[in-house]
Enzyme design. Structure first.
Site, PDB file in Angstrom:
ATOM      1  N   GLN A  21       0.806  -1.231   0.000  1.00 47.36           N
ATOM      2  CA  GLN A  21       0.000   0.000   0.000  1.00 47.36           C
ATOM      3  C   GLN A  21       0.835   1.275   0.000  1.00 47.36           C
ATOM      4  O   GLN A  21       0.349   2.331  -0.395  1.00 47.36           O
ATOM      5  CB  GLN A  21      -0.953   0.019   1.209  1.00 47.36           C
ATOM      6  CG  GLN A  21      -2.025  -1.016   1.158  1.00 47.36           C
ATOM      7  CD  GLN A  21      -1.603  -2.332   1.788  1.00 47.36           C
ATOM      8  OE1 GLN A  21      -0.469  -2.487   2.261  1.00 47.36           O
ATOM      9  NE2 GLN A  21      -2.493  -3.302   1.773  1.00 47.36           N
ATOM     10  N   GLN A  22       2.070   1.192   0.425  1.00 48.65           N
ATOM     11  CA  GLN A  22       2.902   2.389   0.463  1.00 48.65           C
ATOM     12  C   GLN A  22       3.263   2.891  -0.938  1.00 48.65           C
ATOM     13  O   GLN A  22       3.619   4.057  -1.104  1.00 48.65           O
ATOM     14  CB  GLN A  22       4.186   2.117   1.254  1.00 48.65           C
ATOM     15  CG  GLN A  22       3.951   1.702   2.678  1.00 48.65           C
ATOM     16  CD  GLN A  22       3.097   2.695   3.440  1.00 48.65           C
ATOM     17  OE1 GLN A  22       3.297   3.897   3.369  1.00 48.65           O
ATOM     18  NE2 GLN A  22       2.126   2.183   4.174  1.00 48.65           N
ATOM     19  N   ASN A  44       2.861  -8.215  -5.624  1.00 45.63           N
ATOM     20  CA  ASN A  44       2.040  -8.973  -6.557  1.00 45.63           C
ATOM     21  C   ASN A  44       2.269  -8.347  -7.934  1.00 45.63           C
ATOM     22  O   ASN A  44       3.015  -7.353  -8.057  1.00 45.63           O
ATOM     23  CB  ASN A  44       0.571  -9.021  -6.127  1.00 45.63           C
ATOM     24  CG  ASN A  44      -0.080  -7.648  -6.042  1.00 45.63           C
ATOM     25  OD1 ASN A  44       0.225  -6.737  -6.815  1.00 45.63           O
ATOM     26  ND2 ASN A  44      -0.998  -7.496  -5.103  1.00 45.63           N
ATOM     27  N   THR A  72       4.025 -12.451  -6.726  1.00 42.82           N
ATOM     28  CA  THR A  72       2.915 -13.396  -6.696  1.00 42.82           C
ATOM     29  C   THR A  72       2.005 -13.116  -7.878  1.00 42.82           C
ATOM     30  O   THR A  72       1.785 -11.962  -8.254  1.00 42.82           O
ATOM     31  CB  THR A  72       2.144 -13.335  -5.364  1.00 42.82           C
ATOM     32  OG1 THR A  72       1.694 -12.007  -5.139  1.00 42.82           O
ATOM     33  CG2 THR A  72       3.036 -13.785  -4.204  1.00 42.82           C
ATOM     34  N   GLY A  74      -1.222 -14.675  -8.343  1.00 40.77           N
ATOM     35  CA  GLY A  74      -2.561 -15.196  -8.102  1.00 40.77           C
ATOM     36  C   GLY A  74      -2.653 -16.665  -8.469  1.00 40.77           C
ATOM     37  O   GLY A  74      -1.821 -17.477  -8.070  1.00 40.77           O
ATOM     38  N   GLY A  77       0.454 -18.750  -9.628  1.00 41.21           N
ATOM     39  CA  GLY A  77       1.593 -19.073  -8.784  1.00 41.21           C
ATOM     40  C   GLY A  77       2.426 -17.863  -8.423  1.00 41.21           C
ATOM     41  O   GLY A  77       1.901 -16.818  -8.047  1.00 41.21           O
ATOM     42  N   ASP A 106       0.044 -12.562   2.789  1.00 44.16           N
ATOM     43  CA  ASP A 106       0.797 -12.711   4.036  1.00 44.16           C
ATOM     44  C   ASP A 106       1.166 -14.171   4.262  1.00 44.16           C
ATOM     45  O   ASP A 106       2.284 -14.485   4.687  1.00 44.16           O
ATOM     46  CB  ASP A 106      -0.024 -12.200   5.221  1.00 44.16           C
ATOM     47  CG  ASP A 106      -0.258 -10.704   5.164  1.00 44.16           C
ATOM     48  OD1 ASP A 106       0.589  -9.977   4.611  1.00 44.16           O
ATOM     49  OD2 ASP A 106      -1.297 -10.252   5.681  1.00 44.16           O
TER      50      ASP A 106
END
Length: 162
Positions: A21-22, A44, A72, A74, A77, A106
């Site tokens: 989010q940063q 992601n 990541t 989704g 993989g 997480d």
């Protein structure tokens, strides 16, 4: 987060960076302070694109500043990238039913870092991260599941076709 990364760099402590989010909140020139020198940078795919767009850095610029970039993907993989090395993509572990995506990222990072702490290589760490993320996806709530190391490793190995 920038102060923590600075403290790790100053004291020579290895650290992992997850700017999430940063990325939208910080001024573009401050963003590298979140990940510069990190052993692992986690994003992601959307955050990867946002980081590159907001900083104006290329992927190779970022890879020269971190040990590895773990992205990541989704249901596809995760991919681990290192400077001057081919990217490695590890498929996701099958999920019986997606109940809630909250906490999956997480859980992935926890599984990944736990495997590295056990001395496993990148591919095994990604597999275990994917297995723990799959467990989180099948549960409602970010931490409303129980998973033993043995059950997560078994799921990771089954997902790898072993």
């Amino acid at each position: 987060m920038v102060r923590h990364a600075e403290a790790c760099r100053r004291h020579g402590m290895p650290f992992a960076a997850d700017p999430s989010q940063q990325l939208a909140r910080l001024e573009p020139d401050a963003i590298p302070g979140l990940f510069e020198g990190a052993r692992y940078l986690f994003t992601n795919a959307y955050e990867q694109a946002l980081l590159l767009r907001r900083t104006g850095l290329s992927g190779q610029d970022v890879l020269r500043r971190v040990g590895a970039w773990v992205v990541t993907l989704g249901a596809d993989g995760a991919r681990i990238e290192r400077h001057a090395a081919p990217a490695v993509t590890v498929p996701a572990v099958p999920v019986a039913r997606v109940a809630d995506p909250t906490g999956a990222g997480d859980a992935f990072r926890a599984g990944f870092l736990a495997e590295h702490a056990r001395g496993r290589d990148d591919t095994e760490a990604v597999r275990t991260g994917c297995a723990l993320a799959a467990t989180a996806l099948e549960s409602v709530g970010s931490q409303d599941y129980e998973a033993s190391y043995g059950s997560v490793r078994e799921r990771a190995l089954a997902g790898a076709g072993r």
